[in-house]
Design a protein around this motif. Structure first.
Motif, mmCIF file in Angstrom:
data_model
loop_
_atom_site.group_PDB
_atom_site.id
_atom_site.type_symbol
_atom_site.label_atom_id
_atom_site.label_comp_id
_atom_site.label_asym_id
_atom_site.label_seq_id
_atom_site.Cartn_x
_atom_site.Cartn_y
_atom_site.Cartn_z
ATOM 1 N N ILE A 388 0.862 -1.187 0.000
ATOM 2 C CA ILE A 388 0.000 0.000 0.000
ATOM 3 C C ILE A 388 0.895 1.233 0.000
ATOM 4 C CG2 ILE A 388 -1.902 1.212 1.126
ATOM 5 C CD1 ILE A 388 -2.581 -1.670 0.320
ATOM 6 N N GLY A 389 0.841 2.001 -1.088
ATOM 7 C CA GLY A 389 1.629 3.225 -1.184
ATOM 8 C C GLY A 389 2.780 3.062 -2.145
ATOM 9 N N GLY A 391 5.192 5.444 -2.916
ATOM 10 C CA GLY A 391 6.283 6.408 -2.773
ATOM 11 C C GLY A 391 7.585 5.650 -2.982
ATOM 12 N N PRO A 392 8.723 6.255 -2.639
ATOM 13 C CA PRO A 392 9.986 5.550 -2.851
ATOM 14 C C PRO A 392 10.043 4.191 -2.150
ATOM 15 C CG PRO A 392 10.290 7.550 -1.534
ATOM 16 C CD PRO A 392 8.912 7.606 -2.099
ATOM 17 N N ALA A 393 9.471 4.091 -0.942
ATOM 18 C CA ALA A 393 9.543 2.808 -0.226
ATOM 19 C C ALA A 393 8.710 1.752 -0.938
ATOM 20 C CB ALA A 393 9.075 2.986 1.222
ATOM 21 N N GLU A 412 -1.828 2.425 -4.984
ATOM 22 C CA GLU A 412 -1.437 3.803 -4.664
ATOM 23 C C GLU A 412 -2.688 4.697 -4.761
ATOM 24 O OE1 GLU A 412 1.055 5.913 -3.639
ATOM 25 O OE2 GLU A 412 -0.456 7.459 -4.060
ATOM 26 N N ALA A 413 -2.864 5.525 -3.708
ATOM 27 C CA ALA A 413 -4.055 6.378 -3.666
ATOM 28 C C ALA A 413 -4.093 7.354 -4.843
ATOM 29 C CB ALA A 413 -4.092 7.145 -2.350
ATOM 30 N N ARG A 419 6.414 11.407 -1.695
ATOM 31 C CA ARG A 419 7.134 12.613 -1.299
ATOM 32 C C ARG A 419 8.134 13.059 -2.358
ATOM 33 N NH1 ARG A 419 11.656 11.075 3.139
ATOM 34 N NH2 ARG A 419 12.251 13.221 2.641
ATOM 35 N N MET A 457 -6.727 2.731 -0.306
ATOM 36 C CA MET A 457 -7.157 1.482 0.338
ATOM 37 C C MET A 457 -7.492 1.705 1.809
ATOM 38 S SD MET A 457 -6.774 -0.852 -2.105
ATOM 39 C CE MET A 457 -6.475 -2.495 -1.444
ATOM 40 N N ALA A 473 3.292 1.064 3.087
ATOM 41 C CA ALA A 473 4.289 2.080 2.710
ATOM 42 C C ALA A 473 3.579 3.411 2.496
ATOM 43 C CB ALA A 473 5.021 1.640 1.443
ATOM 44 N N THR A 474 2.780 3.778 3.488
ATOM 45 C CA THR A 474 1.905 4.940 3.342
ATOM 46 C C THR A 474 2.574 6.258 3.727
ATOM 47 O OG1 THR A 474 1.031 4.190 5.471
ATOM 48 C CG2 THR A 474 -0.300 3.731 3.528
ATOM 49 N N GLY A 475 3.827 6.207 4.085
ATOM 50 C CA GLY A 475 4.602 7.437 4.226
ATOM 51 C C GLY A 475 4.318 8.235 5.477
ATOM 52 N N ASP A 635 8.800 5.712 5.410
ATOM 53 C CA ASP A 635 8.422 6.813 6.301
ATOM 54 C C ASP A 635 7.245 6.455 7.198
ATOM 55 O OD1 ASP A 635 10.402 8.545 5.421
ATOM 56 O OD2 ASP A 635 9.201 9.256 3.738
HETATM 57 P P1 ADP Z 1 7.862 6.670 1.587
HETATM 58 O O1 ADP Z 1 8.945 7.704 1.576
HETATM 59 O O2 ADP Z 1 7.897 5.829 2.811
HETATM 60 O O3 ADP Z 1 7.798 5.886 0.324
HETATM 61 P P2 ADP Z 1 5.798 8.565 0.773
HETATM 62 O O4 ADP Z 1 5.105 9.519 1.694
HETATM 63 O O5 ADP Z 1 6.725 9.126 -0.230
HETATM 64 O O6 ADP Z 1 6.464 7.479 1.707
HETATM 65 O O7 ADP Z 1 4.736 7.744 -0.029
HETATM 66 C C1 ADP Z 1 3.584 7.213 0.554
HETATM 67 C C2 ADP Z 1 2.580 6.928 -0.549
HETATM 68 O O8 ADP Z 1 1.516 6.175 0.006
HETATM 69 C C3 ADP Z 1 1.967 8.197 -1.155
HETATM 70 O O9 ADP Z 1 2.108 8.171 -2.551
HETATM 71 C C4 ADP Z 1 0.484 8.105 -0.745
HETATM 72 O O10 ADP Z 1 -0.379 8.596 -1.735
HETATM 73 C C5 ADP Z 1 0.298 6.606 -0.587
HETATM 74 N N1 ADP Z 1 -0.783 6.232 0.336
HETATM 75 C C6 ADP Z 1 -0.972 6.682 1.612
HETATM 76 N N2 ADP Z 1 -2.063 6.124 2.147
HETATM 77 C C7 ADP Z 1 -2.585 5.287 1.207
HETATM 78 C C8 ADP Z 1 -3.726 4.393 1.156
HETATM 79 N N3 ADP Z 1 -4.516 4.269 2.201
HETATM 80 N N4 ADP Z 1 -3.932 3.682 0.038
HETATM 81 C C9 ADP Z 1 -3.090 3.781 -1.036
HETATM 82 N N5 ADP Z 1 -2.018 4.612 -1.038
HETATM 83 C C10 ADP Z 1 -1.764 5.349 0.054
#
Ligand code: ADP
Ligand code: SF4
Length: 673
Positions: A388-389, A391-393, A412-413, A419, A457, A473-475, A635
């Motif tokens: 879930i998510g 981002g870079p992670a 990904e939302a 970030r 999600m 991995a929602t950051g 994050d």
């Molecule tokens: P990281 O640096 O750990 O990768 P980021 O903040 O860069 O964290 O990325 C987190 C990602 O997770 C964002 O793109 C955000 O849109 C996504 N995200 C957060 N909550 C949800 C969710 N409930 N469902 C899907 N994606 C999500």
């Protein structure tokens, strides 16, 4: 893709002195944060570079004697037989892949504070050390003789360690550059009285080194192309021409480290070309220089136009140790391009082995046995992992799991990038987007990884997928309530419409009409970047920080002075040594970080850059709900650098269903007598 014959010139061998470089990829000496404290870590890291196709792989600065001790900065050394054995391990690792190993013999002169060795420093004059309020001893005739003896002895140790290239290091304001510089060398003797005298030590060391090891090793010199006399580049080129008979290869640079080591925020690819383009002609010898080269076409063009004979690289070889092999094998879109964030160098400054935002395996080659271009496949059939998510992670975990042969569903939302997409909107940071581009390209090649953008999600949604392995991995998001170092409990008045978070600004929200205050309680680059962005758009911006300088931590990334200069030039008002303690509709209260005395400044919009809130609600909701595995990564686990998120995700993906040994550790052990 098949290999492109256009790039064949990059793979032509070239003879330098008694040795032959197998190709034109030259990993220049670069700090590793490993040095003499982590010799196995160092050997493995340099060996991987050779495996990845770098034809010449050099050490970092390698001290010739205890009078050149940069502690706490890590450096290599060739002081004695123990050092020789450790450095031999590096040369052996490099040789095992057919590359040449080089060593950069170094004396820091008056810059070294010698806090470990407690030796008095040495230099042409007595100057303040770089890092401490004490000075070195002015070298007398005997000191100069000793120095030559130590340099020769270190060169012989380098030969014993089987190095193929030995550098005389005359750049970066260290000892030999101090002798060259009339501002630092006003001696009246035959080592200072005129240009000839100031260059004597360099000429002597070149001749000594050639005499000691020239039968076995190529003699390189690292030197700047401009003349400290103010006589200009032409005079320097003439001098380089004079010493050319003693030199097999010129590694040239410029005095401005902020350009040579330039962050992408301010400096782009091939920035040194205009400065070094004439050296090949002036010396008639092979030339190497850097330029954060990641484009094979730029590299080829440097060769074709006779600017360089070797493509020098530090950071591009850190971000992708397999860069040459990927060009050779026609895998151009697999090249993991350096983003110019300087997080690598920052960690050397912090006294720790380097790491890399793009390459999570950097520094982990020996410690964890991680390889930059291979990840062990999972044995047997694997159930899919829901991430879930993106981002870079999330992206890094998806790529690494996919490369292990594990099916991945990545939800990904919004759009992928997290970030990084936001931060890359700050002035000058577009290259940071490469972090996302590379991972999306890899995902595009992995049929078992499916990305679903626009898929926010909930915990119920996740349960309904029926997938039993979940990574969250929602950051994290910047806090609005001011919680941070200065106000650990937050600030009650930081609420309402006149607060904007950094995330909101980077997503397109803009301050209301009127004065903007940015409170930097964090110290990295976000607050300064926002001040730059908003001031450029015409907002009246005040930057407030308890620190004494703008973006204090960026000292480590070689961005601090330029960032501060940028804000000054943009007309940003700087309130340093101040903390924002309260917010009213038209004003902010500042407290002096030292006396606590309060003042008030106009403020219609406050942007607190204080700390971040991990977005871990989904993780908490899914615990003990019968999932086979549940992890939070990046994050969402611990807000940090982009490098942390990628490293954490990479490790989690390797560890999925496969137990990992604890990281190995290098430390001195008391010898049993
Ligand atoms: P990281 O640096 O750990 O990768 P980021 O903040 O860069 O964290 O990325 C987190 C990602 O997770 C964002 O793109 C955000 O849109 C996504 N995200 C957060 N909550 C949800 C969710 N409930 N469902 C899907 N994606 C999500
Ligand atoms: Fe490049 Fe940043 Fe990696 Fe250093 S940490 S090599 S600057 S991507």
């Amino acid at each position: 893709m098949s290999p492109d014959p256009r790039y064949a010139p990059l793979f032509q061998p070239l003879r330098i002195g008694p040795v032959t470089a197998p190709n034109r990829f030259w990993q220049v000496p670069h700090c590793s944060g490993m040095g003499n404290q982590h010799p196995a870590t160092l050997a493995a890291m340099r060996g991987i570079k050779a495996e990845g196709g770098w034809g010449v792989v050099n050490s970092e600065y390698c001290s010739i004697h205890p009078t050149s001790d940069d502690t706490p900065a890590p450096y290599a050394s060739l002081w004695d037989d123990g050092d020789t054995a450790n450095m031999a391990a590096m040369a052996e690792a490099v040789h095992s892949h057919g590359a040449l190993a080089g060593v950069e013999l170094w004396h820091g002169g008056g810059r070294s504070a010698n806090v470990l060795s407690r030796a008095a420093g040495l230099g042409p004059e007595s100057i303040l050390s770089d890092t401490a309020p004490w000075q070195n001893q002015r070298m007398d005739r005997q000191d100069i003789k000793d120095l030559r003896d130590w340099h020769r002895a270190a060169a012989l140790r380098a030969k014993a360690a089987d190095f193929d290239v030995v550098y005389v290091y005359a750049a970066h304001t260290y000892l030999l550059a101090q002798f060259l510089d009339p501002a630092l060398n006003a001696r009246a003797d035959d080592h200072g009285r005129d240009f000839d005298a100031r260059t004597r030590l360099i000429r002597d060391l070149l001749a000594d080194t050639r005499d000691a090891v020239g039968d076995r090793a190529a003699i390189a010199i690292r030197i700047e192309v401009t003349d400290e006399d103010g006589r200009g580049a032409e005079a320097r080129a003439e001098f380089l021409g004079q010493i050319a008979p003693l030199v097999d290869v010129f590694d040239v640079t410029i005095p401005d480290y902020g350009v040579e080591m330039g962050p992408s925020r301010f400096v782009k690819e091939a920035a040194l070309e205009t400065h070094v383009g004439h050296i090949r002609k002036a010396t008639g010898k092979p030339v190497v220089s850097v330029g954060r080269f990641t484009s094979p076409d730029t590299m080829l063009s440097q060769l074709r136009r006779g600017i360089l004979d070797f493509i020098g690289a530090a950071r591009p070889s850190i971000a992708d140790p397999f860069l040459p092999a990927k060009i050779r094998d026609g895998r151009l879109d697999d090249i993991r391009e350096c983003i110019g964030c300087n997080i690598c160098y920052a960690h050397d400054g912090l006294g720790a082995p380097i790491r890399c935002t793009q390459n999570p395996t950097m520094g982990e080659e020996w410690r964890q046995g991680w390889h930059p271009d291979r990840v062990p496949a999972l044995i047997g059939q694997a159930d899919p992992v829901l991430i879930i998510g993106a981002g870079p992670a999330g992206l890094e975990a998806a790529v690494t799991l996919g490369q292990r042969g594990i099916p991945v569903v990545l939800a990904e939302a919004g759009e992928p990038g997290g970030r990084v997409t936001r931060e890359a909107r700050l002035p000058g940071l577009s290259e940071w987007g490469r972090v996302i581009d590379w991972r999306l390209t890899q995902i595009g090649k992995l049929s078992q990884v499916t990305l679903y953008p626009g898929s926010a999600m909930t915990a119920d949604d996740i349960r309904e997928t029926g997938l039993a392995h979940v990574m969250i991995a929602t950051g994290s998001l910047w806090r609005a309530d001011g919680r941070g170092r200065s106000n650990p409990g937050g600030v009650a008045s930081f609420s309402g419409p006149n607060i904007l978070t950094p995330d909101e600004v980077l997503n397109g929200a803009r301050p209301m009409q009127g004065p903007v205050v940015i409170f930097d309680d964090e110290g990295y680059h976000i607050a300064a970047g926002l001040a730059d962005l908003l001031a450029a758009e015409g907002h009246a911006v005040t930057y407030v920080s308890p620190a004494g300088t703008v973006a204090e931590w960026t000292t480590y990334t070689v961005e601090q002075t330029r960032l501060q200069a940028r804000l000054i030039e943009r007309g940003v008002s700087l309130k340093l040594g101040q903390i924002v303690t309260a917010l009213a509709p038209d004003s902010a209260t500042l407290a002096c970080a030292y006396t606590g005395r309060e003042t008030s400044i106009p403020c219609v919009t406050l942007i607190p850059v204080t700390s971040r809130e991990p977005q871990d609600a989904l993780y908490n909701a899914l615990q003990n709900k019968g999932l086979a595995t549940l992890r939070r990564i990046g994050d969402a686990r611990a807000p940090g650098l982009i490098a942390h998120a990628i490293h954490d995700a990479h490790g989690a993906a390797r560890a999925h269903l496969t137990a990992q040994p604890p990281p190995r550790r290098e430390r001195p052990i008391i010898a049993s007598s």
